[in-house]
Scaffold this active site. Structure first.
Site, PDB file in Angstrom:
ATOM      1  N   LYS A 164     -12.743  -1.483   7.313  1.00  0.00           N
ATOM      2  CA  LYS A 164     -12.118  -2.418   8.249  1.00  0.00           C
ATOM      3  C   LYS A 164     -12.677  -2.156   9.653  1.00  0.00           C
ATOM      4  O   LYS A 164     -13.536  -2.886  10.116  1.00  0.00           O
ATOM      5  CB  LYS A 164     -10.611  -2.310   8.183  1.00  0.00           C
TER       6      LYS A 164
ATOM      7  N   TRP B  29       0.833  -1.215   0.000  1.00  0.00           N
ATOM      8  CA  TRP B  29       0.000   0.000   0.000  1.00  0.00           C
ATOM      9  C   TRP B  29       0.857   1.249   0.000  1.00  0.00           C
ATOM     10  O   TRP B  29       0.559   2.218  -0.704  1.00  0.00           O
ATOM     11  CB  TRP B  29      -0.998  -0.004   1.156  1.00  0.00           C
TER      12      TRP B  29
ATOM     13  N   ASP C 245      -1.477   6.745   6.508  1.00  0.00           N
ATOM     14  CA  ASP C 245      -2.525   5.852   6.018  1.00  0.00           C
ATOM     15  C   ASP C 245      -2.828   4.902   7.164  1.00  0.00           C
ATOM     16  O   ASP C 245      -2.056   3.986   7.451  1.00  0.00           O
ATOM     17  CB  ASP C 245      -2.036   5.087   4.775  1.00  0.00           C
TER      18      ASP C 245
HETATM   19  C1  LIG Z   1      -3.348   0.093   4.488  1.00  0.00           C
HETATM   20  C2  LIG Z   1      -4.229   0.195   3.282  1.00  0.00           C
HETATM   21  N1  LIG Z   1      -4.145   1.291   2.507  1.00  0.00           N
HETATM   22  C3  LIG Z   1      -4.902   1.442   1.414  1.00  0.00           C
HETATM   23  C4  LIG Z   1      -5.791   0.471   1.026  1.00  0.00           C
HETATM   24  C5  LIG Z   1      -6.626   0.684  -0.193  1.00  0.00           C
HETATM   25  O1  LIG Z   1      -7.911   0.996   0.221  1.00  0.00           O
HETATM   26  P1  LIG Z   1      -9.132   1.243  -0.781  1.00  0.00           P
HETATM   27  O2  LIG Z   1      -9.511  -0.066  -1.341  1.00  0.00           O
HETATM   28  O3  LIG Z   1     -10.166   1.850   0.141  1.00  0.00           O
HETATM   29  O4  LIG Z   1      -8.679   2.199  -1.821  1.00  0.00           O
HETATM   30  C6  LIG Z   1      -5.926  -0.686   1.805  1.00  0.00           C
HETATM   31  C7  LIG Z   1      -6.889  -1.742   1.427  1.00  0.00           C
HETATM   32  O5  LIG Z   1      -6.962  -2.787   1.999  1.00  0.00           O
HETATM   33  C8  LIG Z   1      -5.110  -0.827   2.956  1.00  0.00           C
HETATM   34  O6  LIG Z   1      -5.192  -1.921   3.720  1.00  0.00           O
END
Ligand SMILES: Cc1ncc(COP(=O)(O)O)c(C=O)c1O
Length: 380
Positions: free
Chosen positions: A210, A116, A186
């Site tokens: 989550k 991520w 994040d």
């Molecule tokens: C730490 C983290 N950042 C970003 C994301 C991406 O999220 P989204 O699907 O809401 O764009 C996730 C998805 O699991 C994640 O776990």
């Protein structure tokens, strides 16, 4: 009246993830009719469903303002920060952050802790100068790297970290202090899981799916002085934080149902005793699972001690002979599924197994998984 489910499942999915039964019930009530005073049946009803009511109506205003207030009161987001409920997932924040916060002549700095954050870095690189000031790539992202010396990021527009790495199951043990450089976090997969120093964060973001509710809503909290930053490039109006802060989270039609469920989740969290109480439970759950994995000759946790996540526990069947590992993992998943355990497959980028044990995941579900792992190992 509650309609029972056809099967009982232990949902270990990384997201969208398990929510408490009370939240499903209240969400269902609001789908039937949104009550003006919340869930109290003595309060007058709006006569309309959350799915049909205008986002400019007083009942919805109470939902969004109530959710905003709970973000401060329950999650502990400082009042110096504006709370926003946006769309586009955490992934859109990978772009909005550099668009809004990178200033002329100052690169954006990132710490790379895997998939991520790597995606966030790639998006920033598309938009302008970007530096990676620490990374755990060399060891397969099995740990959180040491916080780099301040001079590595001193001239940066901001420093970005991912507080919990959903895929590998690593988590910063605390929110680091980046001094005068705004820290961007994040916190999609550990918001509200434990008390942390939120006041150290300049901008935080979290996809709700989550610990905060359904997919389709992203919580953003931004220190108010950062709303006035002059970004290096042109930012379309919709993608400016300042646009969404003006009439908070009502610039265009929001995900009204998602915001309602987020509010219900925060009310549930408050009813559980808040973040401190849920953290004690989260620690107990994670400790039991890691203790089982550490004691196992078959299972090998991915995250190193000191970097282990409370929310996502990832492991491989590393104790099995290499040639048999894939087949054994497949068997583990099939037998787990038959027992009613869902979502235990590791992310495709690392393989193996992963149990996501977010706030709403019950302690007894962890005990059941531990018993299953022990029995599987006995018969493997
Ligand atoms: C730490 C983290 N950042 C970003 C994301 C991406 O999220 P989204 O699907 O809401 O764009 C996730 C998805 O699991 C994640 O776990």
């Amino acid at each position: 009246m509650t309609a029972a489910r056809s099967r009982t499942i232990r949902n270990f999915s990384a997201g969208p993830a398990i929510l408490p039964p009370e939240v499903f019930e209240r969400a269902a009530e609001a789908v039937r009719e949104l009550r003006l005073g919340g869930h109290d049946p003595a309060q007058p009803g709006s006569g309309m469903s959350i799915l049909e009511i205008s986002h400019r109506s007083p009942p919805y205003d109470a939902v969004t303002k109530g959710a905003e207030e709970l973000c401060h009161a329950v999650l502990g987001i400082p009042r110096s920060h504006q709370v926003l409920f946006l769309q586009g997932g955490a992934s859109l924040q990978f772009a909005m952050v550099p668009m809004n916060l990178r200033v002329e002549g100052k690169p954006a700095a990132y710490i790379d802790t895997g998939a991520w954050s790597t995606k966030a870095i790639a998006e920033s690189e598309l938009l302008g100068p970007t530096v990676v000031v620490a990374s755990s790539k060399e060891t397969g992202f099995d740990r959180i790297p040491a916080m780099p010396a301040a001079d590595r990021y001193a001239g940066a527009s901001y420093l970005h970290i991912t507080s919990n790495n959903t895929i590998y199951g690593t988590e910063w043990s605390e929110i680091p202090d980046a001094g005068d450089v705004p820290l961007v976090v994040d916190c999609s997969s550990d918001i509200g899981a434990r008390p942390v120093a939120l006041e150290r964060i300049g901008l935080g973001y979290a996809g709700a799916q989550k610990n905060l509710g359904p997919s389709g809503v992203t919580l953003v909290f931004i220190r108010k002085d950062l709303l006035a930053r002059k970004p290096a490039g042109v930012v379309p109006k919709y993608l400016r934080y300042s646009t969404h802060a003006k009439d908070p989270s009502l610039f265009n039609t929001p995900n009204t149902f998602g915001v309602l469920v987020l509010k219900l989740m925060l009310e549930w969290l408050k009813g559980q005793g808040g973040v401190e109480a849920i953290a004690a439970r989260n620690v107990r759950k994670a400790e039991r699972l890691y203790a089982c994995l550490d004691a196992s000759a078959l299972c090998t946790p991915i995250a190193k001690v000191g970097s282990r996540s409370l929310m996502n526990v990832s492991w491989t069947l590393g104790g099995a002979p290499e040639g048999e590992r894939a087949a054994l993992t497949k068997r583990f998943l099939a037998e787990a599924e038959a027992e009613g355990f869902s979502g235990l497959k590791g992310h495709r980028s690392v393989g193996g197994l992963r149990a996501s044990i977010y706030n709403a995941f019950p302690e007894e579900g962890v005990d059941e998984l531990v018993a299953f792992i022990r029995e599987f190992e006995r018969t493997a």
